[in-house]
Write an enzyme that holds these catalytic residues in place. Structure first.
Site, mmCIF file in Angstrom:
data_model
loop_
_atom_site.group_PDB
_atom_site.id
_atom_site.type_symbol
_atom_site.label_atom_id
_atom_site.label_comp_id
_atom_site.label_asym_id
_atom_site.label_seq_id
_atom_site.Cartn_x
_atom_site.Cartn_y
_atom_site.Cartn_z
ATOM 1 N N HIS A 174 7.164 -26.391 4.924
ATOM 2 C CA HIS A 174 6.477 -27.589 4.441
ATOM 3 C C HIS A 174 5.934 -27.392 3.027
ATOM 4 O O HIS A 174 5.158 -28.215 2.547
ATOM 5 C CB HIS A 174 5.352 -27.965 5.417
ATOM 6 C CG HIS A 174 5.879 -28.270 6.793
ATOM 7 N ND1 HIS A 174 6.255 -29.529 7.194
ATOM 8 C CD2 HIS A 174 6.156 -27.444 7.830
ATOM 9 C CE1 HIS A 174 6.714 -29.480 8.439
ATOM 10 N NE2 HIS A 174 6.673 -28.220 8.857
ATOM 11 N N GLU A 189 0.813 -1.235 0.000
ATOM 12 C CA GLU A 189 0.000 0.000 0.000
ATOM 13 C C GLU A 189 0.843 1.279 0.000
ATOM 14 O O GLU A 189 0.496 2.235 -0.682
ATOM 15 C CB GLU A 189 -0.944 -0.001 1.208
ATOM 16 C CG GLU A 189 -2.010 -1.074 1.114
ATOM 17 C CD GLU A 189 -2.994 -1.020 2.270
ATOM 18 O OE1 GLU A 189 -3.636 0.014 2.470
ATOM 19 O OE2 GLU A 189 -3.097 -2.028 3.003
ATOM 20 N N LYS A 233 -13.861 0.184 -3.968
ATOM 21 C CA LYS A 233 -14.922 0.444 -2.989
ATOM 22 C C LYS A 233 -16.032 1.284 -3.615
ATOM 23 O O LYS A 233 -17.206 1.064 -3.363
ATOM 24 C CB LYS A 233 -14.349 1.138 -1.748
ATOM 25 C CG LYS A 233 -13.557 0.192 -0.852
ATOM 26 C CD LYS A 233 -13.090 0.862 0.419
ATOM 27 C CE LYS A 233 -12.303 -0.119 1.273
ATOM 28 N NZ LYS A 233 -11.798 0.443 2.505
HETATM 29 O O1 PA5 Z 1 -5.119 0.289 4.513
HETATM 30 C C1 PA5 Z 1 -6.194 0.455 3.951
HETATM 31 O O2 PA5 Z 1 -6.574 1.553 3.511
HETATM 32 C C2 PA5 Z 1 -7.121 -0.718 3.778
HETATM 33 O O3 PA5 Z 1 -6.444 -1.919 3.999
HETATM 34 C C3 PA5 Z 1 -8.326 -0.567 4.723
HETATM 35 O O4 PA5 Z 1 -7.907 -0.659 6.058
HETATM 36 C C4 PA5 Z 1 -9.370 -1.631 4.391
HETATM 37 O O5 PA5 Z 1 -9.829 -1.442 3.091
HETATM 38 C C5 PA5 Z 1 -10.543 -1.604 5.338
HETATM 39 O O6 PA5 Z 1 -11.035 -0.309 5.477
HETATM 40 P P1 PA5 Z 1 -11.340 0.219 6.951
HETATM 41 O O7 PA5 Z 1 -10.045 0.128 7.681
HETATM 42 O O8 PA5 Z 1 -11.819 1.610 6.767
HETATM 43 O O9 PA5 Z 1 -12.386 -0.699 7.489
#
Ligand code: PA5
Length: 312
Positions: A213, A197, A302
């Protein structure tokens, strides 16, 4: 992003002050329902739970979640559809429910809630997603974790951790593969997610001893363009032998970076390694010439899901 990540110790101090005084009776097991950056706190605390502890990254609750379950919905935005679906189902099943969120539908719908500061990237809000959870679980006798020790370590070692993180980021060639054991396997997952990310790059994580394994056999074949990162410091004697064996084999085909997680206890070691990985991923973003902050594809998907819901 770098400034936010560097402030982790201060965020922990703030997070520890958030009100979490909910006490539930008759808990037999715990379920954390969350996704992505909100779910990793569940992975970390699971290692310390005195009760059966489940992490649900899905739309559905398994059949064993019921009225004796302390059900904790964690969503930074409060609008993650998988978590909201599980939260609704947990209410139907009369679980003891509570939400940790900054906003959104979860904040609107949850009767018991721990509200955390809004306006951050979920993954950068780790202190607020993790430490109120720990305080809630400590208050209910489910975990004993020394947060103060970990905080002291991060504050006193911050400069050294930062220096090491930068060094690691500039040593990585190709895709990082992160390996860990026990709680450091959960931190290896966090490193992988942060490289994905923040640094916008492919990365993989594996847990010992399981990867011995299966994954190990891949090293008999062609392995190119990867750097292995071993997160070490919590393993027993048997796992030490495993890491040393892997190092011998893997270093013939890839660079192996061994990271020693420091700390007086496993939680401190985990927080040390988490801080290091978060910083390394931001330095890696710098190296890759990308902005660590936005997550455009997560956002687009999303929006598409939201659009398909409103037009159906
Ligand atoms: O790091 C991120 O932006 C994502 O992994 C979010 O955490 C994930 O999409 C879930 O969203 P939220 O944390 O708002 O529930």
């Amino acid at each position: 992003m770098l400034d936010v990540v560097k402030r982790l110790p201060e965020q922990i101090e703030e997070a520890l002050k958030i009100k979490t005084d909910f006490v539930f009776e008759g808990i037999k097991n715990v379920a954390v329902s969350a996704m992505g950056g909100s779910a990793i706190s569940g992975d970390i605390v699971q290692h310390f739970s005195k009760l059966p502890f489940f992490i649900i990254r899905d739309y559905y609750l398994p059949p064993y979640i019921g009225k004796d379950t302390l059900f904790i919905a964690i969503s930074y935005s409060g609008n993650t559809e998988e978590t909201l679906a599980c939260f609704k189902e947990a209410l139907k099943r009369n679980c003891k429910t509570i939400a940790i969120t900054s906003n959104g539908m979860l904040a609107d719908e949850a009767e018991n809630k721990i509200l955390i500061p809004s306006g951050m990237q979920p993954r950068a809000a780790i202190a607020y997603l993790l430490f109120p959870l720990i305080n809630l679980l400590r208050r209910n006798g489910i975990v004993s974790i020394n947060c103060e020790e970990a905080l002291y370590l991060l504050k006193s070692e911050r400069n050294k951790i930062e220096e090491l993180a930068r060094k690691i980021a500039y040593e990585i060639k190709g895709f990082p593969i992160i390996y860990g054991y026990g709680i450091l396997a959960s931190i290896a997952k966090r490193w992988r997610q942060q490289f994905n990310e923040n640094s916008k790059m492919m990365a993989f994580d594996f847990a010992l001893p399981e990867c011995n394994h299966n994954e190990i056999e891949a090293w008999e074949g062609i392995v190119e363009g990867v750097t292995c990162i071993f997160l070490r410091g919590v393993e027993n004697e048997r796992v030490k032998i495993r890491f040393d064996f892997m190092k011998k084999i893997y270093s013939k085909k890839a660079k192996v970076i061994e990271v020693h997680a420091y700390g007086k206890d496993d939680f401190s070691k985990a927080m040390y390694a988490l801080f290091l990985g978060d910083l390394a991923s931001v330095y890696m973003a710098e190296r890759n010439g990308v902005d660590a902050e936005p997550v455009n594809l997560i956002k687009k998907l999303k929006e598409e899901l939201q659009h398909s819901r409103s037009s159906s």
